[in-house]
Design a protein around this motif. Structure first.
Motif, PDB file in Angstrom:
ATOM      1  N   PRO A   1      46.546  26.181  46.740  1.00  0.00           N
ATOM      2  CA  PRO A   1      45.238  25.535  46.906  1.00  0.00           C
ATOM      3  C   PRO A   1      44.095  26.551  47.060  1.00  0.00           C
ATOM      4  N   PHE A   2      44.334  27.599  47.839  1.00  0.00           N
ATOM      5  CA  PHE A   2      43.287  28.605  48.018  1.00  0.00           C
ATOM      6  C   PHE A   2      43.075  29.417  46.741  1.00  0.00           C
ATOM      7  N   HIS A   3      44.155  29.608  45.973  1.00  0.00           N
ATOM      8  CA  HIS A   3      44.027  30.285  44.685  1.00  0.00           C
ATOM      9  C   HIS A   3      43.092  29.489  43.775  1.00  0.00           C
ATOM     10  N   LEU A   4      43.292  28.191  43.685  1.00  0.00           N
ATOM     11  CA  LEU A   4      42.450  27.358  42.827  1.00  0.00           C
ATOM     12  C   LEU A   4      41.003  27.368  43.308  1.00  0.00           C
ATOM     13  N   ALA A   5      40.817  27.239  44.625  1.00  0.00           N
ATOM     14  CA  ALA A   5      39.449  27.235  45.156  1.00  0.00           C
ATOM     15  C   ALA A   5      38.753  28.555  44.865  1.00  0.00           C
ATOM     16  N   GLY A   6      39.485  29.660  45.028  1.00  0.00           N
ATOM     17  CA  GLY A   6      38.903  30.967  44.762  1.00  0.00           C
ATOM     18  C   GLY A   6      38.529  31.143  43.307  1.00  0.00           C
ATOM     19  N   ALA A   7      39.395  30.644  42.410  1.00  0.00           N
ATOM     20  CA  ALA A   7      39.116  30.763  40.983  1.00  0.00           C
ATOM     21  C   ALA A   7      37.844  30.005  40.612  1.00  0.00           C
ATOM     22  N   ILE A   8      37.649  28.832  41.192  1.00  0.00           N
ATOM     23  CA  ILE A   8      36.447  28.048  40.911  1.00  0.00           C
ATOM     24  C   ILE A   8      35.199  28.768  41.415  1.00  0.00           C
ATOM     25  N   MET A   9      35.297  29.345  42.624  1.00  0.00           N
ATOM     26  CA  MET A   9      34.151  30.064  43.201  1.00  0.00           C
ATOM     27  C   MET A   9      33.766  31.278  42.353  1.00  0.00           C
ATOM     28  N   SER A  10      34.751  32.068  41.957  1.00  0.00           N
ATOM     29  CA  SER A  10      34.430  33.258  41.176  1.00  0.00           C
ATOM     30  C   SER A  10      33.884  32.887  39.804  1.00  0.00           C
ATOM     31  N   LEU A  11      34.411  31.821  39.204  1.00  0.00           N
ATOM     32  CA  LEU A  11      33.888  31.361  37.919  1.00  0.00           C
ATOM     33  C   LEU A  11      32.444  30.907  38.057  1.00  0.00           C
ATOM     34  N   ALA A  12      32.145  30.214  39.166  1.00  0.00           N
ATOM     35  CA  ALA A  12      30.779  29.735  39.393  1.00  0.00           C
ATOM     36  C   ALA A  12      29.793  30.875  39.605  1.00  0.00           C
ATOM     37  N   ALA A  13      30.302  32.039  40.038  1.00  0.00           N
ATOM     38  CA  ALA A  13      29.433  33.201  40.242  1.00  0.00           C
ATOM     39  C   ALA A  13      29.377  34.101  39.018  1.00  0.00           C
ATOM     40  N   GLY A  14      30.036  33.690  37.932  1.00  0.00           N
ATOM     41  CA  GLY A  14      29.972  34.452  36.693  1.00  0.00           C
ATOM     42  C   GLY A  14      30.857  35.677  36.653  1.00  0.00           C
ATOM     43  N   VAL A  15      31.944  35.695  37.428  1.00  0.00           N
ATOM     44  CA  VAL A  15      32.827  36.856  37.480  1.00  0.00           C
ATOM     45  C   VAL A  15      33.713  36.877  36.236  1.00  0.00           C
ATOM     46  N   ARG A  16      33.811  38.031  35.610  1.00  0.00           N
ATOM     47  CA  ARG A  16      34.632  38.214  34.409  1.00  0.00           C
ATOM     48  C   ARG A  16      36.064  38.548  34.792  1.00  0.00           C
ATOM     49  N   ARG A  17      37.030  37.990  34.083  1.00  0.00           N
ATOM     50  CA  ARG A  17      38.435  38.251  34.361  1.00  0.00           C
ATOM     51  C   ARG A  17      38.821  39.659  33.924  1.00  0.00           C
ATOM     52  N   PRO A  18      39.680  40.373  34.690  1.00  0.00           N
ATOM     53  CA  PRO A  18      40.139  41.700  34.269  1.00  0.00           C
ATOM     54  C   PRO A  18      41.149  41.593  33.135  1.00  0.00           C
ATOM     55  N   SER A  19      41.512  42.740  32.560  1.00  0.00           N
ATOM     56  CA  SER A  19      42.390  42.763  31.386  1.00  0.00           C
ATOM     57  C   SER A  19      43.862  42.668  31.743  1.00  0.00           C
ATOM     58  N   LEU A  20      44.185  42.481  32.995  1.00  0.00           N
ATOM     59  CA  LEU A  20      45.570  42.270  33.379  1.00  0.00           C
ATOM     60  C   LEU A  20      45.651  41.118  34.378  1.00  0.00           C
ATOM     61  N   THR A  21      46.793  40.471  34.396  1.00  0.00           N
ATOM     62  CA  THR A  21      47.041  39.391  35.344  1.00  0.00           C
ATOM     63  C   THR A  21      48.306  39.729  36.122  1.00  0.00           C
ATOM     64  N   TRP A  22      48.504  39.067  37.258  1.00  0.00           N
ATOM     65  CA  TRP A  22      49.633  39.411  38.097  1.00  0.00           C
ATOM     66  C   TRP A  22      50.070  38.203  38.907  1.00  0.00           C
ATOM     67  N   ARG A  23      51.290  38.322  39.414  1.00  0.00           N
ATOM     68  CA  ARG A  23      51.813  37.309  40.323  1.00  0.00           C
ATOM     69  C   ARG A  23      52.617  38.023  41.401  1.00  0.00           C
ATOM     70  N   LEU A  24      52.594  37.465  42.592  1.00  0.00           N
ATOM     71  CA  LEU A  24      53.412  37.998  43.677  1.00  0.00           C
ATOM     72  C   LEU A  24      54.867  37.591  43.454  1.00  0.00           C
ATOM     73  N   THR A  25      55.789  38.533  43.651  1.00  0.00           N
ATOM     74  CA  THR A  25      57.199  38.242  43.421  1.00  0.00           C
ATOM     75  C   THR A  25      57.819  37.413  44.539  1.00  0.00           C
ATOM     76  N   ASP A  26      57.208  37.447  45.706  1.00  0.00           N
ATOM     77  CA  ASP A  26      57.728  36.698  46.851  1.00  0.00           C
ATOM     78  C   ASP A  26      56.597  36.534  47.851  1.00  0.00           C
ATOM     79  N   ARG A  27      56.842  35.814  48.918  1.00  0.00           N
ATOM     80  CA  ARG A  27      55.836  35.656  49.966  1.00  0.00           C
ATOM     81  C   ARG A  27      55.605  36.993  50.680  1.00  0.00           C
ATOM     82  N   PRO A  28      54.408  37.254  51.131  1.00  0.00           N
ATOM     83  CA  PRO A  28      54.156  38.482  51.882  1.00  0.00           C
ATOM     84  C   PRO A  28      55.023  38.552  53.142  1.00  0.00           C
TER      85      PRO A  28
END
Length: 557
Positions: free
Chosen positions: A490-517
């Motif tokens: 849920p926080f990931h989705l909210a953050g993505a919407i906020m950064s998109l609304a501020a005009g932030v450009r996506r970097p050239s790489l994407t990532w995922r966490l392999t497990d919980r911190p």
């Protein structure tokens, strides 16, 4: 009266035929390093602010050698001490073997604690440096082993009672209005380092494992160089310039000089100036202070980042603190960056293909849990005016309150590093390494992030970020819950919407966490053998009870 060791020895930069040993003594003297089968190599101490140091270079050693050594002061053996723990392995120098497998230990954020103190164990958790010393005492160390300490080796602004007691003793009068619970002056930093590295197990570990270091914020002060607004507020404090000068000067003496190879040290103007004072028998305080003050005012005047090649592994230790550019305009124009212009140019020069493995050690993570990454990018855009002038002030206050100061808060730098890693992984900067690894700490929890390059083929490098933190300073229960929530969808989705609304450009790489911190103290380890590599995290699940740490998880890279 016999001269004594005040701190050390520390085994620092090691090559295939050279080794550097650093010591601090309580009086001027000749420091000898007696290496088994190689005789004695002697260096005279130099003096800074009444403290005495020697950087001893041992040359003409055999590659891949394991050589017992002793420390002599004016010809008298002072280390290993006669009553040292017989359960510990002998003190040895290990030179590099270019053909042997390589193992990197890494971690950050260590508060020194008193072994056996239940109160400190409850607050800070087990000390993974002490635990690692116990583990290595039980292992047969083979191949190349190097320890990377990547930030917050000391906490200059979060003091334990022994350090606060020292400040009460030495501050008989007001010293520049300095705060009662923070170090400010050089002699206070010297005591801070002494307390951090005097534990017998930690001392033996640092004396026998080659160690590279780089600072993060607490080595100088929490949130150091977060933003231009933060710097203005600190510059208004009467004691801040003294603090910055003392912190950078002490860092150069206690940490940075040992990162340098003999050749690099010989080319360093500050080292040459300090040696002139040594040869004249004068105190070099003014010379060191002038250097540190200039580095504080003009970050481009000195490069703190450094490179270390061990076998087929290239390690790039990055300064992500002192060299920051903190412009307040468009985040995309490079006036605001986490490395500064010179730092990025240096990284571009050395972040290339060719080695079998490339390791980028950044004190602050490049890739955070996505929700936090989006929040930092959004905040930087808001502070730059993306949502109008009225939102800039609240945005700055939020940045400082939540420590939004990692690579996600420096989008120019994030994109530039992302593009560089992509080029290396695709083989566009020389033969693609088997792995490109980012090692980080700072956040007081540990995790791995698998990176997917949008335009990399099957033959490209495998790219992963590995975070291990803290060595000894675990998060409070409240902060653990907050950090755990930030990794949720849920926080990931909210953050993505906020950064998109501020005009932030996506970097050239994407990532995922392999497990919980993971939120308890850890030390990370990466093993390299040919083009293969795997990572481990060690922890002490039952607390520090005299037993060596156990493997918590393993990740094939």
């Amino acid at each position: 009266m016999t001269t004594s060791l005040r701190l050390g020895p520390l085994l620092r930069h090691v090559g295939t035929s050279t080794a550097t040993v650093w010591v601090e003594t309580d009086a001027p003297c000749d420091v000898g390093i007696r290496v088994s089968g190689c005789g004695v190599r002697t260096s005279r101490t130099l003096t800074v602010h009444g403290h005495h140091y020697a950087v001893c270079e041992i040359e003409d050693l055999r590659p891949g050698a394991t050589l017992p050594y002793e420390v002599l002061l004016d010809g008298i053996r002072v280390w290993p001490e006669a009553d040292s723990d017989d359960d510990l392995p002998p003190a040895v120098l290990r030179t590099l073997d270019e053909k042997a497998p390589t193992r990197l230990l890494y971690g950050s954020c260590r508060t020194p604690t008193e072994e056996g103190s239940a109160e400190e164990a409850e607050r800070h958790g087990p000390d993974l440096l002490r635990a690692t010393a116990r583990r290595l005492a039980r292992e047969e160390v083979e191949g190349n082993l190097v320890l990377l300490l990547i930030g917050d080796q000391v906490y200059a602004d979060e003091l334990r009672e022994p350090m606060r007691a020292f400040l009460r003793r030495v501050r008989e009068r007001d010293r520049d209005g300095a705060p009662e619970d923070e170090v400010v002056h050089y002699d206070e930093y010297a005591e801070l380092y002494r307390q951090a590295w005097s534990d017998p197990l930690v001392r033996r570990l640092l004396a026998t494992v080659p160690t590279l270091m780089v600072f993060d914020d607490h080595d100088v002060r929490d949130d150091w160089n977060t933003s231009a607004a933060w710097c203005r507020s600190m510059d208004a404090l009467p004691w801040w310039r003294t603090r910055a000068t003392s912190g950078l000067g002490a860092y150069w003496i206690y940490q940075h000089v040992g990162n340098l190879s003999p050749a690099a040290r010989a080319e360093d103007p500050l080292w040459a100036a300090l040696c002139e004072h040594r040869d004249r028998g004068t105190d070099a305080a003014d010379t060191l202070d002038s250097f540190a003050s200039r580095a504080h005012d003009d970050p481009s005047s000195y490069r703190w980042s450094h490179r270390y090649d061990v076998g087929g592994v290239r390690v790039l230790m990055l300064d992500t603190r002192c060299g920051r550019a903190l412009g307040e305009g468009d985040p995309s124009d490079g006036s605001r960056s986490i490395l500064g212009a010179e730092g990025h140019d240096w990284l571009d020069e050395h972040l290339t293909g060719g080695p079998e493995h490339v390791v980028v050690a950044s004190t602050v993570p490049v890739l955070l849990p996505p929700a936090v990454q989006h929040l930092e990018a959004w905040n930087e855009a808001v502070c730059a005016g993306a949502w109008g002038r009225a939102a800039r002030g609240p945005g700055e206050r939020l940045r400082q309150a939540l420590d939004l100061e990692h690579w996600g808060a420096f989008q120019y730098s994030l994109h530039r590093l992302s593009d560089a890693i992509s080029e290396v992984a695709r083989g566009e900067r020389g033969p693609a390494p088997a792995t490109v690894l980012i090692l980080s700490g700072d956040v007081h929890f540990s995790y791995a992030a698998r990176v997917r390059l949008r335009t990399a083929g099957e033959d490209g490098s495998r790219v992963t970020q590995l975070v291990s933190s803290a060595l000894c300073n675990r998060l409070s229960p409240v902060m653990r819950r907050v950090a755990a929530l930030s990794a949720g969808a849920p926080f990931h989705l909210a953050g993505a919407i906020m950064s998109l609304a501020a005009g932030v450009r996506r970097p050239s790489l994407t990532w995922r966490l392999t497990d919980r911190p993971y939120f308890d103290n850890t030390i990370g380890e990466v093993d390299f053998d040919g083009r293969g590599a795997h990572a481990r995290w060690y922890h002490c699940p039952g607390g520090e009870n005299g037993a060596p740490p156990r493997v918590r998880s393993v990740l094939e890279l």
